[in-house]
Design a protein around this motif. Sequence first.
Motif, PDB file in Angstrom:
ATOM      1  N   LEU A  68       0.770  -1.155   0.010  1.00 44.61           N
ATOM      2  CA  LEU A  68       0.302   0.079   0.074  1.00 44.61           C
ATOM      3  C   LEU A  68       0.632   1.365   0.085  1.00 44.61           C
ATOM      4  CD1 LEU A  68      -2.652  -1.160   2.685  1.00 44.61           C
ATOM      5  CD2 LEU A  68      -2.378  -1.954   0.246  1.00 44.61           C
ATOM      6  N   MET A  83      -0.273   4.152  -1.840  1.00 40.01           N
ATOM      7  CA  MET A  83      -1.813   4.958  -1.421  1.00 40.01           C
ATOM      8  C   MET A  83      -1.396   6.021  -0.457  1.00 40.01           C
ATOM      9  SD  MET A  83      -4.122   1.826  -1.231  1.00 40.01           S
ATOM     10  CE  MET A  83      -4.882   0.697  -2.482  1.00 40.01           C
ATOM     11  N   GLY A  84      -2.712   6.742  -0.166  1.00 37.51           N
ATOM     12  CA  GLY A  84      -2.458   7.699   0.698  1.00 37.51           C
ATOM     13  C   GLY A  84      -2.571   9.075   0.269  1.00 37.51           C
ATOM     14  N   GLU A  85      -3.072  10.016   1.062  1.00 34.31           N
ATOM     15  CA  GLU A  85      -3.184  11.477   0.561  1.00 34.31           C
ATOM     16  C   GLU A  85      -2.420  12.332   1.633  1.00 34.31           C
ATOM     17  OE1 GLU A  85      -7.345  11.889   0.307  1.00 34.31           O
ATOM     18  OE2 GLU A  85      -7.592  11.956   2.280  1.00 34.31           O
ATOM     19  N   PHE A 120      -5.092   7.441   4.863  1.00 31.74           N
ATOM     20  CA  PHE A 120      -5.811   6.828   3.712  1.00 31.74           C
ATOM     21  C   PHE A 120      -6.885   7.522   3.603  1.00 31.74           C
ATOM     22  CE2 PHE A 120      -3.621   2.972   5.593  1.00 31.74           C
ATOM     23  CZ  PHE A 120      -2.766   2.619   4.365  1.00 31.74           C
ATOM     24  N   SER A 121      -7.192   7.486   2.129  1.00 38.37           N
ATOM     25  CA  SER A 121      -8.611   8.136   1.894  1.00 38.37           C
ATOM     26  C   SER A 121      -9.543   7.148   1.730  1.00 38.37           C
ATOM     27  CB  SER A 121      -8.541   8.781   0.359  1.00 38.37           C
ATOM     28  OG  SER A 121      -8.355   7.514  -0.512  1.00 38.37           O
ATOM     29  N   ASN A 164     -11.345   6.100  -0.394  1.00 33.68           N
ATOM     30  CA  ASN A 164     -11.344   5.038  -1.593  1.00 33.68           C
ATOM     31  C   ASN A 164     -10.173   4.112  -1.507  1.00 33.68           C
ATOM     32  OD1 ASN A 164     -13.552   6.201  -2.995  1.00 33.68           O
ATOM     33  ND2 ASN A 164     -12.241   7.821  -3.969  1.00 33.68           N
ATOM     34  N   ASP A 165      -9.163   4.632  -0.768  1.00 33.67           N
ATOM     35  CA  ASP A 165      -8.015   3.936  -0.492  1.00 33.67           C
ATOM     36  C   ASP A 165      -8.176   2.355   0.328  1.00 33.67           C
ATOM     37  OD1 ASP A 165      -5.945   5.271  -1.827  1.00 33.67           O
ATOM     38  OD2 ASP A 165      -5.368   6.350  -0.092  1.00 33.67           O
ATOM     39  N   ARG A 185     -10.663   0.066  -1.459  1.00 36.43           N
ATOM     40  CA  ARG A 185      -9.971  -0.756  -2.539  1.00 36.43           C
ATOM     41  C   ARG A 185      -9.206  -1.886  -1.878  1.00 36.43           C
ATOM     42  NH1 ARG A 185      -4.439   0.412  -6.210  1.00 36.43           N
ATOM     43  NH2 ARG A 185      -4.770  -1.485  -7.563  1.00 36.43           N
TER      44      ARG A 185
END
Length: 529
Positions: free
Chosen positions: A409, A412-414, A423-424, A426-427, A430
Amino acid sequence: MAKQKKETKDKALEVTLWDAANKLRGSVEPAEYKHVVLSLIFLKFASDKFEVQRAKLIAEGKGKYVEMPEFYNMNNVFFLEETSRWNFLIKKSKQNDIALLIDTALHTIEKNNKSLRGALPDNYFSRLGLDVTKLSSLLDTINDIDTTKDPKQDLVGKVYEYFLSKFALAEGKGKGEFYTPKSIVNLIAEMIEPYKGIIYDPACGSGGMFVQSIKFIEAHHGNKKEISIYGQEYTNTTYKLAKMNLAIRGISGNLGEKAANTFLDDQHKDLKADFIMANPPFNQKDWRADTELTDDPRWQGYEVPPKSNANYAWILTMVSKLSENGIAGFILANGALSGGGEEYKIRRKLIENDLVEAILVLPRNLFYTTDISVTLWIVNKNKKAQIKQVGDAARSYRDRQKEILFMDLRQMGEPFEKKYTQFSDNDIKRVVDTYHTWQTSTSSATAVGTDYQDIPEFCYSASFDEIAKKDFSLVPSKYIEFVNRDENIDFDEKMKGLQTDFAELLKAEEQSRQELMAVFKELGYEIKL
């Protein structure tokens, strides 16, 4: 639009409170003044609920019972004597003895309410020697919170959570271990789905895992009454934070009789949990003496975890606490994926015993206390075929005996608070969808979109034979295919190669040094180092 305005208003309140709290800075460190602020928020919340119940009793013609604790406790409301009520403290807020009055109020509340025993600060405000003007200003700001206006919004819970995260950020690296960022806790909850049964956290910090579990149940229309909470925390001030955090939300939990070391003084020795969620201390050193805990029942069937690092002691503690069909999601430092010695032997047995279900390597900068990449482990006592009730639907789980799902992962992340990552939604969706699809799929070779498939740079389902060939390493990059970046390099092999090269360089350097000293000696000069 209305929802956006409401969120903006709540945010403004949180920021206003934070600004007011920051005025206490100077002689008081964040590690100290967080207890001041959170205690006052709790006091306001408890008082507001008390006043609502008091007014209700009067309206129902039961005014003669308004000073009887039983008529508050029956509705999950704390009974407060007059000197512990918020209105009393606000009237006295400009007095020089306000710190003493607050200490007395907290002490009295704790004494009169069994569930709060050991939860509230003891003689804290007087000891800190707080500036009366700043403390009074903080009281005035907190006085503006209407904690009963919209119970569904859990305003106090939101403020409390916001403050915990801000204090963790303020304390920074090496501190703030009491708080696990919300997006990580949410990911764990969505993966292990704690709908019904016993939830346990052996290193519960400020209780964030429990709070998120309850939120998960509410979001999926479950029943909070079907969950029992057990936890333990070593640090006394953090233990108090956890008890307050649960009390703020009306969550009942057993955190043990006291703050205590989980290894040396297990508060729940006979507990068997259906769900475990934990973020224990990373790479804890000297957690036991040479002769301590060598025959502890928690390691039965495994090697004794090395005293130099507690990672595998935490793993085995959690494994020992799982019920027959229990599942655990917990965070560990990446070193636990490939350690040697006793760690290797324990890890191999865990894999051979078919307990490790999934390994997820997380992005860097998720935590406020460290910038290292860490790993989420999913350990499941029943990976074999089963029918699991998930909300209103039954989910069929296929036999994935001794297979392990690896996920990476790290991409990933914002951005969060400039230098951190979270993590968003959406992350999380998923990751969770991939994990549950893998659990329920019958094959990894079916059509795309209908069943689980390995995805380069993201996930791979490894068989027991594949893992054995990798000498029982759980490093995801050994299994996941990487095609667009240099992640196909085997990190362990690369480091071993660099280690060998470095050793040879040092050896050559030493030889050159000896030769140079010999030349000077022949010339009649001696070099003394």
